[in-house]
Design an enzyme around this catalytic site. Structure first.
Site, mmCIF file in Angstrom:
data_model
loop_
_atom_site.group_PDB
_atom_site.id
_atom_site.type_symbol
_atom_site.label_atom_id
_atom_site.label_comp_id
_atom_site.label_asym_id
_atom_site.label_seq_id
_atom_site.Cartn_x
_atom_site.Cartn_y
_atom_site.Cartn_z
ATOM 1 C CG HIS A 20 -16.984 43.349 -23.830
ATOM 2 N ND1 HIS A 20 -16.651 42.037 -23.595
ATOM 3 C CD2 HIS A 20 -16.320 43.698 -24.958
ATOM 4 C CE1 HIS A 20 -15.822 41.615 -24.533
ATOM 5 N NE2 HIS A 20 -15.600 42.611 -25.365
ATOM 6 C CE LYS A 44 -12.503 37.512 -34.541
ATOM 7 N NZ LYS A 44 -12.667 38.460 -33.446
ATOM 8 N NE ARG A 97 -8.722 45.748 -25.344
ATOM 9 C CZ ARG A 97 -8.811 44.478 -25.694
ATOM 10 N NH1 ARG A 97 -9.156 43.576 -24.805
ATOM 11 N NH2 ARG A 97 -8.536 44.093 -26.924
ATOM 12 C CB SER A 135 -12.918 37.877 -24.651
ATOM 13 O OG SER A 135 -13.900 38.851 -24.463
HETATM 14 O O1 PNS Z 1 -14.923 41.704 -30.482
HETATM 15 P P1 PNS Z 1 -14.249 41.579 -31.799
HETATM 16 O O2 PNS Z 1 -13.988 40.122 -32.108
HETATM 17 O O3 PNS Z 1 -13.029 42.428 -31.917
HETATM 18 O O4 PNS Z 1 -15.316 42.120 -32.892
HETATM 19 C C1 PNS Z 1 -14.986 42.121 -34.257
HETATM 20 C C2 PNS Z 1 -16.251 42.387 -35.100
HETATM 21 C C3 PNS Z 1 -17.304 41.353 -34.847
HETATM 22 C C4 PNS Z 1 -16.774 43.768 -34.788
HETATM 23 C C5 PNS Z 1 -15.788 42.347 -36.592
HETATM 24 O O5 PNS Z 1 -15.147 41.132 -36.838
HETATM 25 C C6 PNS Z 1 -16.947 42.512 -37.567
HETATM 26 O O6 PNS Z 1 -17.427 43.597 -37.769
HETATM 27 N N1 PNS Z 1 -17.388 41.391 -38.167
HETATM 28 C C7 PNS Z 1 -18.494 41.371 -39.102
HETATM 29 C C8 PNS Z 1 -18.001 41.124 -40.528
HETATM 30 C C9 PNS Z 1 -17.523 42.408 -41.175
HETATM 31 O O7 PNS Z 1 -18.237 43.361 -41.347
HETATM 32 N N2 PNS Z 1 -16.220 42.412 -41.555
HETATM 33 C C10 PNS Z 1 -15.579 43.546 -42.182
HETATM 34 C C11 PNS Z 1 -14.964 44.458 -41.146
HETATM 35 S S1 PNS Z 1 -14.093 45.779 -41.914
#
Ligand code: PNS
Length: 169
Positions: A20, A44, A97, A135
């Site tokens: 990150h 989550k 990745r 993570s």
């Molecule tokens: O590090 P991660 O867990 O892969 O990040 C995922 C994240 C937080 C970027 C994604 O879950 C997100 O954008 N969540 C906010 C809710 C949202 O907008 N959901 C629709 C995505 S299409």
């Protein structure tokens, strides 16, 4: 990139890894201002609280020897595209990745583009020394008493060790 370009690098950062950090500093070079956006819940269950994740990201950036142009760390709840609108972001940055990331990222970028076609998702390929770090695996290794010092900062490694030994700070 256009005008005063604001980029958002969103994620759970549970916890922040060297992968990150690498994306943060590389992204900061291509936008005028980078907002590292930590998802409060994103549906989550997180290992670290939002407060802890914010603190770890902030101190990781502050203690890095890398040049820190314009980087801000914020929390967001709800839709990423609503947050992007609020902060007037033109781009979302995501790290990529392995091939296994592709399906999820492709879907998310597509859905987000439908929600707000003005915001582009830009992918930065993980650098070779970081492409395997996640993570989830860091937590798994930490839980089993393994050495995570190659994957996260000293401060995060310490925090993980404390948490897994049952100590809360
Ligand atoms: O590090 P991660 O867990 O892969 O990040 C995922 C994240 C937080 C970027 C994604 O879950 C997100 O954008 N969540 C906010 C809710 C949202 O907008 N959901 C629709 C995505 S299409």
């Amino acid at each position: 990139m256009s005008r005063h370009c604001i980029g958002v690098y969103p994620g759970s950062f549970d916890p922040i890894t060297n992968g990150h950090m690498d994306v943060i500093f590389r992204a900061a070079k291509i936008v005028d201002k980078l907002i590292v956006a930590i998802a409060a819940s994103a549906g989550k269950k997180h290992f670290f609280t939002l407060r802890e994740r914010l603190a770890m990201v902030r101190s990781g950036i502050a203690s890095s020897p890398q040049k820190r142009p314009s980087i801000e760390v914020m929390a967001f709840d709800g839709l990423l595209m609503d947050f992007a609108n609020e902060v007037k972001a033109a781009v979302i940055i995501r790290g990529l990745r392995a091939v296994s990331d592709f399906e999820y990222e492709f879907q998310m970028a597509g859905m987000n583009a439908r929600l707000n076609p003005k915001v582009e998702t830009v992918f930065l390929m993980a650098s070779d020394s970081n492409h395997f770090i996640s993570s989830r695996l860091v937590k798994e290794i930490g839980a089993l008493g393994g050495d995570v010092s190659h994957f996260v900062s000293k401060a995060v490694a310490k925090k993980l060790a404390k948490r897994f030994s049952g100590v809360n700070d």
